[in-house]
Every structure is written in C-alpha cells, then in structure tokens.
Design an enzyme around this catalytic site. Structure first.
Site, PDB file in Angstrom:
ATOM      1  N   ARG A  83     -16.316  -1.700  -2.734  1.00 23.70           N
ATOM      2  CA  ARG A  83     -15.480  -0.611  -3.261  1.00 23.70           C
ATOM      3  C   ARG A  83     -16.278   0.681  -3.442  1.00 23.70           C
ATOM      4  NH1 ARG A  83     -10.632  -3.043  -4.357  1.00 23.70           N
ATOM      5  NH2 ARG A  83     -10.680  -5.295  -4.737  1.00 23.70           N
ATOM      6  N   GLY A  84     -17.168   0.918  -2.482  1.00 28.93           N
ATOM      7  CA  GLY A  84     -17.969   2.133  -2.477  1.00 28.93           C
ATOM      8  C   GLY A  84     -19.343   1.988  -3.081  1.00 28.93           C
ATOM      9  N   PHE A  85     -19.560   0.951  -3.874  1.00 26.34           N
ATOM     10  CA  PHE A  85     -20.851   0.798  -4.546  1.00 26.34           C
ATOM     11  C   PHE A  85     -21.997   0.705  -3.539  1.00 26.34           C
ATOM     12  CE2 PHE A  85     -24.159  -2.147  -6.151  1.00 26.34           C
ATOM     13  CZ  PHE A  85     -24.655  -1.363  -7.187  1.00 26.34           C
TER      14      PHE A  85
ATOM     15  N   SER B 153     -12.960  -5.029   1.204  1.00 24.03           N
ATOM     16  CA  SER B 153     -13.924  -4.395   0.287  1.00 24.03           C
ATOM     17  C   SER B 153     -15.355  -4.808   0.633  1.00 24.03           C
ATOM     18  CB  SER B 153     -13.602  -4.738  -1.171  1.00 24.03           C
ATOM     19  OG  SER B 153     -12.346  -4.201  -1.540  1.00 24.03           O
ATOM     20  N   PRO B 154     -15.737  -4.725   1.913  1.00 27.01           N
ATOM     21  CA  PRO B 154     -17.058  -5.214   2.332  1.00 27.01           C
ATOM     22  C   PRO B 154     -18.219  -4.346   1.851  1.00 27.01           C
ATOM     23  CG  PRO B 154     -15.982  -4.122   4.157  1.00 27.01           C
ATOM     24  CD  PRO B 154     -14.960  -4.212   3.055  1.00 27.01           C
TER      25      PRO B 154
ATOM     26  N   HIS C 215       0.307 -11.942   0.920  1.00 26.87           N
ATOM     27  CA  HIS C 215      -0.636 -11.062   0.221  1.00 26.87           C
ATOM     28  C   HIS C 215      -1.192 -11.703  -1.046  1.00 26.87           C
ATOM     29  CE1 HIS C 215      -1.524  -6.500  -0.433  1.00 26.87           C
ATOM     30  NE2 HIS C 215      -2.560  -7.243  -0.662  1.00 26.87           N
TER      31      HIS C 215
ATOM     32  N   TYR D  34       0.818  -1.197   0.000  1.00 31.59           N
ATOM     33  CA  TYR D  34       0.000   0.000   0.000  1.00 31.59           C
ATOM     34  C   TYR D  34       0.865   1.265   0.000  1.00 31.59           C
ATOM     35  CZ  TYR D  34      -3.578  -3.378   1.455  1.00 31.59           C
ATOM     36  OH  TYR D  34      -4.419  -4.463   1.542  1.00 31.59           O
TER      37      TYR D  34
END
Length: 333
Positions: free
Chosen positions: A209-211, A205-206, A126, A55
């Site tokens: 990813r913003g959706f 990403s629960p 990872h 990251y």
C-alpha cells in the site's frame, strides 16, 4: 513482456490493479488521468487488468470498460462480485457483502454492462459472505460460466480450507489475496492449496500500500477518505516503527540495482512462477517503473536478507482493522 499462466489464460507477469484509479486512497485522479494510465499499460504490453464492482461503486468498471473494449481479444479482463455498493433508502451508497446467488448474478450483469463486454475472463468472489455456504456462492459462479458470461472463476481473501471446498464445486482458476514482504499470510497455507489444485495466486497490494515504494513518510497527511487511516500498520505509533525498516530495505534495493518498488515486485516474482502481482498506480511514470521489475534478478542471498528484514515478526500492527478482519477468511499468524 514476461508471461505467466492464470488459469486458462497467458498474461503478463505483472498486471495492473485498477482500483487506485477510482477508489480507496483518498480523492481519485481525474478520469482523464485514469485513461492515460490505462492506455500507457496497453502501450507497454500489459495484458492483465483487474477491477471490481466495488471500486468507486461501479465507477472503476465504467472507466476501464470503454478503454479496454477495442483490445478485448488481446487482454485478460478480471472483475469481482459478491461485494458491491448498495444504495439505501436514505440515498447513501454503502459497501455490502452479499454472496447469495441472486446477488452474484446481479453483480455480474451490472459489471458486464459497465465493462461493455459480453464476457468477463476471470470473475472473483470478492469476499466470502459467511452467512452463505461457499458452495452456494461458487455454484452461482459456475452457472455464470455455463451461461457464457464468465470464462473462469476465482476467490479473494479466503483460507486454504475454503479454496478446497470451492474447488470441489467448480475449478478455481485463481486466488487473490494481499501478499507482500510485510503481509506474508498466504505462506501459511493458501499458496500450498493453490499449488495443490493448480490455481494461480494473484497478489494485490504487492508494494504494501505504498510503504515499500518509500512513498509515504507522514501518515498524518493521509486524506480523510484514505482506507489506510483505518489500518493499524498506518497508525502513527506503528508506522513510526515500520519506517525504521526502510533505510536497510532501500540499501538492499541499491545493492540489487533497482528501485524500492521494483525490489518488492521482483521478490514476489521470485517466490514462484504461479504468483502474479497486480500493483496499482495513478502515475504513468510509476507504472513503467513497476513493469520493469519483471527484468530484475535477485540472488538467494538478497532474498534471504529481505525476508529476514521484513516479515510478520518485524512489522508493527495488523494489516486490517478488527471489522475488516472479520470480513475475510484468510489464515493469520
């Protein structure tokens, strides 16, 4: 704060994924803003923090480390190796997946330095480097445990078969994979494998990813460096179809008395006591909203309505590009 078991650790039921503070979604926030989010998480009682060497090519660990250092005894610190930034002869730093034992050892040493700690509580592979037997990579992780540099090990984006092979070498405390209403792949086999070996499942990403936050309506506005630009679900044609799922989804949230983001997180928490979501955010306000999802209670009827509305058959587009799909080991529908 509600708690759950993560390997040998007891952590808050919702952790903080720190990636957003340095990486992936366009221009990251300022370090000052990143520190505000981290301090707000600590003030709220969060005890699970997730970062990685990749990251920001080390920048995220360098941001997170000094903030968490005074609180190391109270929190569970997770990082990842086996995929990191490598600077070439041309001076450009690129993402490289390298699961060789010497690379994992080097990644860990670099992470310990940046995190300003003597030990990483949970250290993940990872990505599985498919040119290296998983047993060799996990063997390197087990030696880090033996040396006292790592307390427990995990895997990310792997199949059930790989989980079992790895666990035969050294106990796997956790598996981390994308999991949300619109990414249900873990339900194929990995969740069952985790329960078989007693590993926790960490859902990244629960909120899709913003959706599922109802936060992105026009994908043409995405920053050029936003990783969602390469994801088929966010391609304009697919996304236009996916947006049609939001009005009924938001209606369910209203009926449940929570926000869309809280509904997504509460659904995951209801899927099993061994599932721990780690949403990421650059906003203190959104952080507090996310954490409040631990108090949301959903009826079986609400859960059934959600799963019928958003699933692998109703979402348009794959979650990853062809290249990214080749780099992971997860089962697909």
């Amino acid at each position: 704060m509600h708690t759950r078991k993560l390997g040998p650790f007891t952590v808050t039921a919702i952790g903080l994924g720190c990636m957003n503070l340095s990486h992936a979604y366009g221009t990251p926030p300022s370090p000052e803003q990143g520190r505000k989010v981290l301090h707000a998480a600590l003030d709220a009682g969060v005890t699970l923090f997730d970062t990685a060497a990749l990251y920001g090519f080390g920048a995220n660990e360098s941001l997170v480390g000094p903030v968490l250092k005074p609180h190391r005894r109270e929190i569970t610190l997770c990082s990842k190796g086996g995929m990191a930034g490598v600077t070439g002869d041309d001076g450009v730093t690129r993402r490289v997946i390298d699961g060789r034992p010497e690379a994992i050892r080097r990644n860990c040493e670099d992470s310990l330095r940046r995190l300003q700690t003597d030990v990483i509580d949970l250290y993940y592979l990872h990505r599985w480097d498919k040119s290296v037997p998983i047993e060799e990579s996990v063997g390197a992780l087990s030696r880090l445990v033996g040396q006292g540099k790592v307390r427990a090990i995990g895997l990310s984006e792997v199949s059930a078969a790989t989980v079992r092979k790895a666990h035969a070498v050294h106990p796997v405390a956790a598996v981390q994979t994308e999991y949300s209403l619109w990414t249900r792949n873990p339900e194929i086999a990995v969740l069952a494998a985790c329960r078989e070996i007693g590993a926790a499942f960490v859902a990244f990403s629960p909120v899709a990813r913003g959706f599922l936050c109802d936060a992105l309506h026009d994908v043409t506005t995405l920053d050029a460096k936003d990783i969602r630009k390469t994801m088929p679900r966010f391609a304009p044609e697919n996304y236009a179809r996916n947006l049609q799922l939001l009005p009924p989804y938001k209606a369910i949230a209203r009926e449940a008395g929570c926000t869309p983001a809280q509904l997504a997180l509460a659904w995951l928490l209801h899927k099993g006591p061994d599932i721990i979501p780690i949403p990421g955010t650059t906003s203190v306000e959104h952080l507090r909203e996310d954490l409040a999802a631990a108090d949301v209670r959903l009826s079986p009827r609400t859960i059934a309505s959600l799963e019928a509305l958003i699933n692998q058959d109703t979402v348009a587009g794959d979650r990853y590009s062809d290249q990214s799909n080749r780099e992971v080991d997860t089962e697909v529908f």
